[in-house]
Design a protein around this motif. Sequence first.
Motif, PDB file in Angstrom:
ATOM      1  N   VAL A 114     -11.016   1.299   0.739  1.00 31.31           N
ATOM      2  CA  VAL A 114     -11.917   0.397   0.009  1.00 31.31           C
ATOM      3  C   VAL A 114     -13.200   0.171   0.796  1.00 31.31           C
ATOM      4  N   GLY A 115     -13.062  -0.170   2.078  1.00 33.26           N
ATOM      5  CA  GLY A 115     -14.233  -0.333   2.929  1.00 33.26           C
ATOM      6  C   GLY A 115     -14.769  -1.745   3.047  1.00 33.26           C
TER       7      GLY A 115
ATOM      8  N   SER B 109      -3.872   4.163  -4.563  1.00 28.22           N
ATOM      9  CA  SER B 109      -3.844   5.617  -4.723  1.00 28.22           C
ATOM     10  C   SER B 109      -3.119   6.279  -3.565  1.00 28.22           C
ATOM     11  N   THR B 110      -3.261   5.731  -2.366  1.00 25.49           N
ATOM     12  CA  THR B 110      -2.594   6.319  -1.200  1.00 25.49           C
ATOM     13  C   THR B 110      -1.075   6.195  -1.326  1.00 25.49           C
TER      14      THR B 110
ATOM     15  N   GLU C  32      -5.039  -0.828   6.633  1.00 23.63           N
ATOM     16  CA  GLU C  32      -5.694   0.476   6.720  1.00 23.63           C
ATOM     17  C   GLU C  32      -6.287   0.899   5.384  1.00 23.63           C
ATOM     18  N   PHE C  33      -5.619   0.520   4.299  1.00 27.01           N
ATOM     19  CA  PHE C  33      -6.144   0.869   2.978  1.00 27.01           C
ATOM     20  C   PHE C  33      -7.473   0.158   2.714  1.00 27.01           C
TER      21      PHE C  33
ATOM     22  N   ALA D  88       0.816  -1.219   0.000  1.00 32.09           N
ATOM     23  CA  ALA D  88       0.000   0.000   0.000  1.00 32.09           C
ATOM     24  C   ALA D  88       0.845   1.262   0.000  1.00 32.09           C
ATOM     25  N   ILE D  89       2.078   1.172   0.483  1.00 36.34           N
ATOM     26  CA  ILE D  89       3.016   2.285   0.420  1.00 36.34           C
ATOM     27  C   ILE D  89       4.324   1.780  -0.180  1.00 36.34           C
ATOM     28  N   ILE D  90       5.116   2.691  -0.708  1.00 39.81           N
ATOM     29  CA  ILE D  90       6.400   2.314  -1.287  1.00 39.81           C
ATOM     30  C   ILE D  90       7.458   2.429  -0.195  1.00 39.81           C
TER      31      ILE D  90
END
Length: 391
Positions: free
Chosen positions: A327-328, A161-162, A321-322, A143-145
């Motif tokens: 997304v939900g 996107s985050t 968390e993403f 989710a993150i780089i």
Amino acid sequence: MEKPRVIFPYTEAGMGHIEPMNSIAAEFERKYGDKVECVRSQFFTESGNEKLKIFEERLKSEVVHHNRSRWYGHFATFNMNFWRMHLATWATMKFLKLGSRKPGYRHMDELKPDLVVSTHWATNYYAKKCKTKPLTATYCPDAIINPLFMYYADIVMVSTSTGYDEAIKKHPRRFNKDNLKLVPFLIREGAFDVLGADKGEMRKKLGLEPDKFTVVMTEGGYGIGKMEEITKIILERDLPVNLVPVCGKNAALYKSFLKLKSKGNTCFKPQAFAENMFEYLAAADVYLGKSGASSCAEACFFGLPHIITKYATNIEEHLGEFYIGVVGNAVKIFEPARAADKIEEFLNDPAAMKPYADAAAAYRDSGHFGAERCADHIFELLATKFPQLKG
């Protein structure tokens, strides 16, 4: 003229690096295999160099340690973030297995690459250091780089996107819109083939009861987590569900499950390493497991509510968390009894589950899965060196 050589080097450090490689290699071969030579490389084992083999074994053992000990996993990712890109990469490559770097450079040169596509930072590192200096493209499944994936490549691709927004904002000297690409998640081959299958028919095919609420659980490729505890609670409560814990490469866990028996209402079908995992997900109503990259994405792709049972590292925490906040479709429940309570709630009140399932389906239907765009970016990069490919 010889066709340009595109190398797809595999790294086993959790299935979250292997499965995206399968996806992008297959799609690139399908679209561009007539124009280039595609080579799938078992990079760390095919040369026979013992130090390279040990290096990959160490990568695997690190993943196992991260999953066995929450503190170890978080400490490891804390160190990576603290020392940042250059020091973290240098230290890992030098000390994880002494003497493995130069064999890595040599073998990359032996492959004669014009472009190297990596889903793990280590093979990208070798490609940038070898004498042939190929073009490089990396896909980060997280989710993150993280700092190791920030190591220089001609393009870096990320599917959240985050992660994209954070990299552009926080690292403007490293990333820009030319060298960082937002792409759909590289879902494994075969996912689209069973999407939309009738759940009852799929359950019958898998030996499950066709009309029963179906719970599928995994804990990554190595099967280390809270699955055993949750399974025993569900069996003790004798819930009227199909219960399918998938153990991956954890043979000891699978053997222990074979000793457990249902009281009667639970259709209990433990699996070892399931090659047909997508069929089980297509048959499921709810999915439980840690927040690995492929685990989260595949549950979402099949429109499933995801009960996240564990974060092994900070990387997995960001993934969780993403899917929870963006997304939900996911909810975090680390305590096994409470996870079983949630299953019971969904079983007795399907309306409580619907918002999670709808969120997953909406995210999937918005074009967030598939390898074609990633393949196109890689081809465009290769064409900067070989413009005749577009002729």
